[in-house]
Write an enzyme that holds these catalytic residues in place. Structure first.
Site, short mmCIF file in Angstrom:
data_model
loop_
_atom_site.label_atom_id
_atom_site.label_comp_id
_atom_site.label_asym_id
_atom_site.label_seq_id
_atom_site.Cartn_x
_atom_site.Cartn_y
_atom_site.Cartn_z
N GLN A 24 42.27 75.61 0.66
CA GLN A 24 42.20 76.88 1.54
C GLN A 24 43.05 76.86 2.87
O GLN A 24 43.84 77.89 3.24
CB GLN A 24 41.22 77.40 1.45
CG GLN A 24 40.79 79.08 2.08
CD GLN A 24 41.21 79.88 0.94
OE1 GLN A 24 41.25 79.44 -0.34
NE2 GLN A 24 41.45 81.08 1.19
N THR A 38 24.78 62.67 -13.18
CA THR A 38 25.40 64.06 -12.78
C THR A 38 24.47 64.51 -11.77
O THR A 38 23.14 63.98 -11.65
CB THR A 38 25.15 65.25 -13.95
OG1 THR A 38 23.76 65.37 -14.27
CG2 THR A 38 25.69 64.81 -15.26
N GLU A 44 27.88 58.43 -12.85
CA GLU A 44 26.72 57.58 -12.53
C GLU A 44 25.48 58.56 -12.10
O GLU A 44 24.74 58.44 -11.08
CB GLU A 44 27.09 57.03 -11.06
CG GLU A 44 28.21 55.90 -11.34
CD GLU A 44 28.16 54.43 -10.61
OE1 GLU A 44 26.99 54.30 -10.03
OE2 GLU A 44 29.19 53.82 -10.70
C1 FAD Z 1 35.90 59.64 -15.06
C2 FAD Z 1 34.46 59.23 -15.60
C3 FAD Z 1 34.37 57.82 -15.52
C4 FAD Z 1 32.98 57.10 -16.10
N1 FAD Z 1 32.88 55.94 -15.88
C5 FAD Z 1 31.63 55.50 -16.59
C6 FAD Z 1 31.54 54.04 -16.73
O1 FAD Z 1 32.30 53.16 -16.17
N2 FAD Z 1 30.57 53.59 -17.49
C7 FAD Z 1 29.54 54.39 -18.07
O2 FAD Z 1 28.58 54.09 -18.56
N3 FAD Z 1 29.55 55.71 -18.00
C8 FAD Z 1 30.77 56.15 -17.30
N4 FAD Z 1 31.02 57.47 -17.20
C9 FAD Z 1 30.12 58.50 -17.99
C10 FAD Z 1 29.16 59.45 -17.15
O3 FAD Z 1 28.31 58.53 -16.28
C11 FAD Z 1 28.71 60.47 -17.90
O4 FAD Z 1 29.78 61.33 -18.15
C12 FAD Z 1 27.47 61.38 -17.19
O5 FAD Z 1 26.34 60.46 -16.99
C13 FAD Z 1 27.16 62.32 -17.94
O6 FAD Z 1 26.87 62.18 -19.17
P1 FAD Z 1 27.71 63.24 -20.21
O7 FAD Z 1 29.11 63.43 -19.81
O8 FAD Z 1 27.36 62.81 -21.56
O9 FAD Z 1 26.99 64.55 -19.89
P2 FAD Z 1 25.65 65.42 -20.70
O10 FAD Z 1 24.45 64.18 -20.29
O11 FAD Z 1 25.82 65.81 -22.05
O12 FAD Z 1 25.51 66.60 -19.76
C14 FAD Z 1 26.09 67.68 -19.83
C15 FAD Z 1 25.30 68.95 -18.80
O13 FAD Z 1 24.03 68.87 -19.02
C16 FAD Z 1 23.36 68.59 -17.74
N5 FAD Z 1 22.13 67.81 -18.19
C17 FAD Z 1 21.64 67.01 -19.02
N6 FAD Z 1 20.44 66.65 -19.16
C18 FAD Z 1 19.74 67.45 -18.28
C19 FAD Z 1 18.53 67.70 -17.89
N7 FAD Z 1 17.48 66.74 -18.35
N8 FAD Z 1 18.24 68.52 -16.98
C20 FAD Z 1 19.33 69.31 -16.37
N9 FAD Z 1 20.46 69.25 -16.71
C21 FAD Z 1 20.86 68.25 -17.64
C22 FAD Z 1 24.14 67.43 -17.00
O14 FAD Z 1 23.84 67.53 -15.76
C23 FAD Z 1 25.76 68.24 -17.51
O15 FAD Z 1 25.84 69.46 -16.61
C24 FAD Z 1 32.25 58.18 -16.60
C25 FAD Z 1 32.48 59.64 -16.78
C26 FAD Z 1 33.84 59.98 -16.27
C27 FAD Z 1 34.09 61.34 -16.43
#
Ligand code: FAD
Length: 380
Positions: free
Chosen positions: A337, A366, A364
């Protein structure tokens, strides 16, 4: 000029000076082009390794810096200010080393730690799977004991440093119990049966190459299991407390970089015959951004001081991760902005910082999960 820091001792002062020099002279000038090309910054990690910055919180006996976490995190922040992907890579590497340092036997530590701590070997952390993100009890990758080896089948997803790392810390299922059925393994690159999918096409943080890691009958010697069978969940979650502080430091660095660019721009850009930074409406926006960044730094430093003192710090780590990453998103949004139309173009770095900031609210754990950890801790 840089951030005015209160460091614990002379070692900390010297380390931050060295870091700032490397960050401004070697990292910042390369970041934009490498990110555009999604190039993995191997040479940056080599430089940090040669400079003693890849093993700061670990014992000198293994070649580490034996520095307080408080100092290490400020190094991560400075690096992320210059190049967020490298800050993330360093934080993930430290996460992997901490697993070995805390859970390895004396023999495992002697065998593996010196290369990891010295920066010769870069690590990756394989926890998430396509169906197991926030809920790691859904991990389906299986490690089946066969004599003195485990045979691994399964798919890990979203692995930072994937296909570029020298070793992988793997969490796999050795038992049926969702929580007590996980175990931890060290898997060196080149292990037969471990391959990589194509890098994810991400919104930002392009130099943090992120791939699936596929296991198809990979044989891992039992001597490379870290900790007891069934301890994997405990190992993963305890390492993540420190890792979340690394991400909080990265997010603070992203916010600081956005603030610095916004202030410099507001001092130069003139409208209505004056620099736009003279307008109170804009100054208040910049003041809020500065307050957000300093609050983020204060929360991660407080958590780090608890950790350094050997006190519980899990709740404070989640508070720091939540505070700093939400701050990074708000501050980078406001920096766009401040730069007006220019902020929305790739000719200025704030749009890249804005894209990089988003993922810090996701990985690490959400920020919804951080709130769950904080909320539960209030009633335990
Ligand atoms: C660029 C990048 C690098 C990464 N690097 C690594 C890595 O090096 N090693 C590794 O192991 N992982 C890694 N990750 C994975 C990352 O840790 C996961 O994406 C993250 O933990 C979320 O999991 P998900 O994407 O399956 O989302 P989901 O768990 O499916 O969540 C989707 C949505 O639902 C919400 N949600 C889920 N459960 C609940 C609940 N109980 N209450 C409220 N809300 C909830 C979440 O907050 C989110 O908004 C990486 C991800 C990215 C994008």
């Amino acid at each position: 000029m840089g951030v005015d820091r209160l460091l614990r001792d002379e070692d900390g002062v010297a380390l931050l000076e060295l870091t700032r020099e490397i960050a401004t002279q070697e990292l910042a000038p390369r970041a934009a082009e490498a990110e555009e090309q999604a190039r993995f910054p191997a040479e940056a990690y080599q430089l940090l390794g040669r400079s003693g910055l890849m093993g700061l919180p670990f014992a000198e006996a293994y070649g580490g810096g034996e520095q307080p976490y408080e100092t290490y995190l400020q190094v991560v922040e400075e690096i992320a200010t210059a190049w967020p992907s490298v800050g993330v890579g360093l934080s993930v590497h430290t996460l992997t080393v901490s697993v070995l340092a805390q859970h390895g036997t004396a023999e495992q530590r002697d065998t593996w730690l010196p290369r990891m701590v010295g920066g010769e070997w870069l690590g990756a952390y394989c926890l998430s799977e396509p169906q197991a993100g926030s809920d790691v009890s859904g991990i389906a990758t299986k490690a089946v004991k066969d004599g003195e080896e485990y045979v691994v089948h399964g798919v890990k997803q979203w692995i930072s440093n994937g296909s570029c790392a020298d070793y992988y810390i793997l969490f796999a299922r050795t038992g049926e119990d969702p929580k007590r059925g996980l175990s931890t393994f060290l898997v060196p690159d080149g292990t037969d049966g471990m391959t990589f999918g194509a890098p994810e096409r991400k919104m930002g943080l392009h130099s943090d190459v992120t791939t699936p890691v596929l296991f198809e009958g990979a044989r891992i010697p039992a001597s490379q299991r870290l900790g007891q069978e069934g301890d994997g969940m405990k190992v993963a979650l305890s390492a993540l407390d420190g890792g979340r502080l690394g991400i909080a430091a990265v997010a603070t660095g992203i916010g600081q970089a956005a603030l610095d660019h916004a202030v410099a721009y507001a001092a130069e850009r003139r409208q209505f015959g004056r620099p736009i930074g003279d307008f109170q409406g804009l100054q208040f926006l910049l003041a809020d951004m500065a307050a957000e960044v300093e609050r983020a730094r204060a929360t991660y430093l407080y958590a780090a001081r608890l950790k350094d003192a050997g006190r519980p710090f899990s709740r404070q780590a989640s508070i720091a991760k939540l505070t700093a990453t939400d701050a990074a998103m708000r501050v980078t949004t406001d920096a766009v902005q401040v730069l007006g139309g220019n902020g929305y173009t790739q000719d200025y770095p704030v749009e890249r910082l804005f894209r990089d900031a988003k993922v810090t609210q996701i990985f690490e754990g959400t920020n919804q999960i951080q709130r769950m950890v904080i909320g539960r801790s209030l009633f335990s």
